[in-house]
Motif scaffolding. Structure first.
Motif, PDB file in Angstrom:
ATOM      1  N   MET A 128      -1.303   4.969   0.526  1.00  0.00           N
ATOM      2  CA  MET A 128      -0.404   6.079   0.236  1.00  0.00           C
ATOM      3  C   MET A 128      -1.195   7.358  -0.040  1.00  0.00           C
ATOM      4  N   PRO A 129      -0.719   8.467   0.519  1.00  0.00           N
ATOM      5  CA  PRO A 129      -1.343   9.731   0.143  1.00  0.00           C
ATOM      6  C   PRO A 129      -1.004  10.054  -1.311  1.00  0.00           C
ATOM      7  N   ARG A 130      -1.782  10.908  -1.903  1.00  0.00           N
ATOM      8  CA  ARG A 130      -1.543  11.352  -3.279  1.00  0.00           C
ATOM      9  C   ARG A 130      -1.646  12.873  -3.303  1.00  0.00           C
ATOM     10  N   TRP A 131      -0.714  13.477  -3.997  1.00  0.00           N
ATOM     11  CA  TRP A 131      -0.640  14.929  -4.085  1.00  0.00           C
ATOM     12  C   TRP A 131      -0.451  15.307  -5.547  1.00  0.00           C
ATOM     13  N   ASP A 132      -1.152  16.352  -5.999  1.00  0.00           N
ATOM     14  CA  ASP A 132      -0.946  16.813  -7.368  1.00  0.00           C
ATOM     15  C   ASP A 132      -0.833  18.329  -7.397  1.00  0.00           C
ATOM     16  N   TRP A 133      -0.902  18.892  -8.570  1.00  0.00           N
ATOM     17  CA  TRP A 133      -0.721  20.333  -8.759  1.00  0.00           C
ATOM     18  C   TRP A 133      -1.675  21.146  -7.905  1.00  0.00           C
TER      19      TRP A 133
ATOM     20  N   GLU B  49       4.909  20.735   3.507  1.00  0.00           N
ATOM     21  CA  GLU B  49       4.300  21.307   4.716  1.00  0.00           C
ATOM     22  C   GLU B  49       3.189  20.391   5.218  1.00  0.00           C
ATOM     23  N   TRP B  50       2.379  19.866   4.297  1.00  0.00           N
ATOM     24  CA  TRP B  50       1.324  18.931   4.692  1.00  0.00           C
ATOM     25  C   TRP B  50       1.943  17.660   5.274  1.00  0.00           C
ATOM     26  N   ALA B  51       2.977  17.133   4.626  1.00  0.00           N
ATOM     27  CA  ALA B  51       3.604  15.881   5.065  1.00  0.00           C
ATOM     28  C   ALA B  51       4.202  16.025   6.462  1.00  0.00           C
ATOM     29  N   VAL B  52       4.845  17.152   6.733  1.00  0.00           N
ATOM     30  CA  VAL B  52       5.421  17.395   8.060  1.00  0.00           C
ATOM     31  C   VAL B  52       4.303  17.437   9.102  1.00  0.00           C
ATOM     32  N   ALA B  53       3.207  18.119   8.789  1.00  0.00           N
ATOM     33  CA  ALA B  53       2.076  18.165   9.718  1.00  0.00           C
ATOM     34  C   ALA B  53       1.490  16.772   9.940  1.00  0.00           C
ATOM     35  N   ASP B  54       1.425  15.973   8.893  1.00  0.00           N
ATOM     36  CA  ASP B  54       0.907  14.607   8.984  1.00  0.00           C
ATOM     37  C   ASP B  54       1.779  13.765   9.920  1.00  0.00           C
ATOM     38  N   VAL B  55       3.077  13.849   9.743  1.00  0.00           N
ATOM     39  CA  VAL B  55       3.997  13.108  10.620  1.00  0.00           C
ATOM     40  C   VAL B  55       3.897  13.624  12.050  1.00  0.00           C
TER      41      VAL B  55
ATOM     42  N   VAL C 246       3.960   9.375  -3.965  1.00  0.00           N
ATOM     43  CA  VAL C 246       2.987  10.362  -3.501  1.00  0.00           C
ATOM     44  C   VAL C 246       2.743  11.432  -4.560  1.00  0.00           C
ATOM     45  N   LEU C 247       3.783  11.810  -5.274  1.00  0.00           N
ATOM     46  CA  LEU C 247       3.689  12.917  -6.230  1.00  0.00           C
ATOM     47  C   LEU C 247       3.421  12.457  -7.662  1.00  0.00           C
ATOM     48  N   GLY C 248       2.888  11.250  -7.806  1.00  0.00           N
ATOM     49  CA  GLY C 248       2.401  10.805  -9.108  1.00  0.00           C
ATOM     50  C   GLY C 248       3.247   9.785  -9.825  1.00  0.00           C
ATOM     51  N   GLY C 249       4.289   9.281  -9.171  1.00  0.00           N
ATOM     52  CA  GLY C 249       5.149   8.287  -9.793  1.00  0.00           C
ATOM     53  C   GLY C 249       4.644   6.874  -9.582  1.00  0.00           C
ATOM     54  N   PRO C 250       5.462   5.918  -9.964  1.00  0.00           N
ATOM     55  CA  PRO C 250       5.060   4.511  -9.856  1.00  0.00           C
ATOM     56  C   PRO C 250       4.899   4.073  -8.406  1.00  0.00           C
ATOM     57  N   PRO C 251       4.108   3.022  -8.170  1.00  0.00           N
ATOM     58  CA  PRO C 251       3.839   2.562  -6.810  1.00  0.00           C
ATOM     59  C   PRO C 251       4.958   1.688  -6.228  1.00  0.00           C
ATOM     60  N   THR C 252       6.183   2.074  -6.444  1.00  0.00           N
ATOM     61  CA  THR C 252       7.329   1.291  -5.967  1.00  0.00           C
ATOM     62  C   THR C 252       7.338   1.162  -4.452  1.00  0.00           C
ATOM     63  N   PHE C 253       7.119   2.271  -3.754  1.00  0.00           N
ATOM     64  CA  PHE C 253       7.178   2.235  -2.294  1.00  0.00           C
ATOM     65  C   PHE C 253       6.128   1.281  -1.730  1.00  0.00           C
ATOM     66  N   SER C 254       4.881   1.449  -2.131  1.00  0.00           N
ATOM     67  CA  SER C 254       3.816   0.620  -1.565  1.00  0.00           C
ATOM     68  C   SER C 254       3.869  -0.827  -2.063  1.00  0.00           C
ATOM     69  N   ALA C 255       4.371  -1.057  -3.256  1.00  0.00           N
ATOM     70  CA  ALA C 255       4.429  -2.420  -3.797  1.00  0.00           C
ATOM     71  C   ALA C 255       5.631  -3.199  -3.275  1.00  0.00           C
ATOM     72  N   GLU C 256       6.742  -2.516  -3.027  1.00  0.00           N
ATOM     73  CA  GLU C 256       7.974  -3.229  -2.698  1.00  0.00           C
ATOM     74  C   GLU C 256       8.528  -2.954  -1.307  1.00  0.00           C
ATOM     75  N   LEU C 257       8.099  -1.862  -0.676  1.00  0.00           N
ATOM     76  CA  LEU C 257       8.768  -1.474   0.557  1.00  0.00           C
ATOM     77  C   LEU C 257       7.867  -1.436   1.784  1.00  0.00           C
TER      78      LEU C 257
ATOM     79  N   VAL D  41      -4.899  15.016  -2.967  1.00  0.00           N
ATOM     80  CA  VAL D  41      -5.907  14.249  -3.687  1.00  0.00           C
ATOM     81  C   VAL D  41      -6.557  13.270  -2.719  1.00  0.00           C
ATOM     82  N   THR D  42      -5.711  12.564  -1.969  1.00  0.00           N
ATOM     83  CA  THR D  42      -6.165  11.659  -0.912  1.00  0.00           C
ATOM     84  C   THR D  42      -5.089  11.549   0.150  1.00  0.00           C
ATOM     85  N   SER D  43      -5.516  11.493   1.390  1.00  0.00           N
ATOM     86  CA  SER D  43      -4.570  11.361   2.507  1.00  0.00           C
ATOM     87  C   SER D  43      -4.169   9.899   2.712  1.00  0.00           C
ATOM     88  N   GLY D  44      -4.859   8.986   2.031  1.00  0.00           N
ATOM     89  CA  GLY D  44      -4.606   7.566   2.239  1.00  0.00           C
ATOM     90  C   GLY D  44      -5.380   7.006   3.427  1.00  0.00           C
ATOM     91  N   ARG D  45      -6.054   7.883   4.139  1.00  0.00           N
ATOM     92  CA  ARG D  45      -6.824   7.462   5.321  1.00  0.00           C
ATOM     93  C   ARG D  45      -8.279   7.180   4.989  1.00  0.00           C
TER      94      ARG D  45
END
Length: 155
Positions: free
Chosen positions: A141-146, A119-125, A56-67, A150-154
């Protein structure tokens, strides 16, 4: 060019340390400990959490690709009742304290972006806290930057 929040934090090792410290803080919290100390908790929870936050915070797509995907994560946390709404601020506080625990950069903009994300993630859940809540399938996957979401994934 500014590095991603993931890169600025220190990459995979930093997110694994953050997830571990956050989990430990939640288990130690008298109100948060129940969901975090369940016997049926996934033994790989910390690794999955680190991969999710990292992606979500700009790293590799490990979660969405593997999990899994965002819909599955929301489904896992859905239907826990309105009591979960009260736990959100404590969860965020544990996250912020865990960032301190593991020595993530103290840069004010970075820390503000991390807090705003959580705070956004808690509200989303918590949008799906009602018993019987239905989470749509296929959300990316949502995307978040500085600068924030960026996108909620929805989309």
């Amino acid at each position: 060019m500014r590095p991603s929040l993931y890169e600025f934090a220190g990459g995979e090792d930093a997110f694994l340390a953050l997830a571990r410290a956050h989990h430990e803080r939640c288990v130690a919290d008298p109100l948060l400990n129940h969901p975090f100390s369940k016997q049926d908790l996934d033994p790989h929870h910390v690794q999955r959490l680190a991969a999710y936050w990292a992606e979500v915070l700009g790293g590799p797509p490990t979660f969405s690709a593997e999990l899994s995907d965002h819909s599955s994560m929301l489904r896992l946390h859905a239907g826990n009742g309105p009591g979960m709404l009260e736990l959100g601020p404590r969860f965020v506080d544990c996250f912020v304290a865990a960032a301190d625990d593991v020595g993530l950069p103290a840069d004010p903009e970075f820390r503000a972006a991390l807090r705003a994300y959580m705070e956004w993630a808690v509200a989303d859940v918590n949008e799906f806290h009602d018993a019987g809540a239905s989470v749509p399938s296929g959300w990316g996957m949502p995307r978040w930057d500085w600068d924030g979401l960026v996108t909620s994934g929805r989309d």
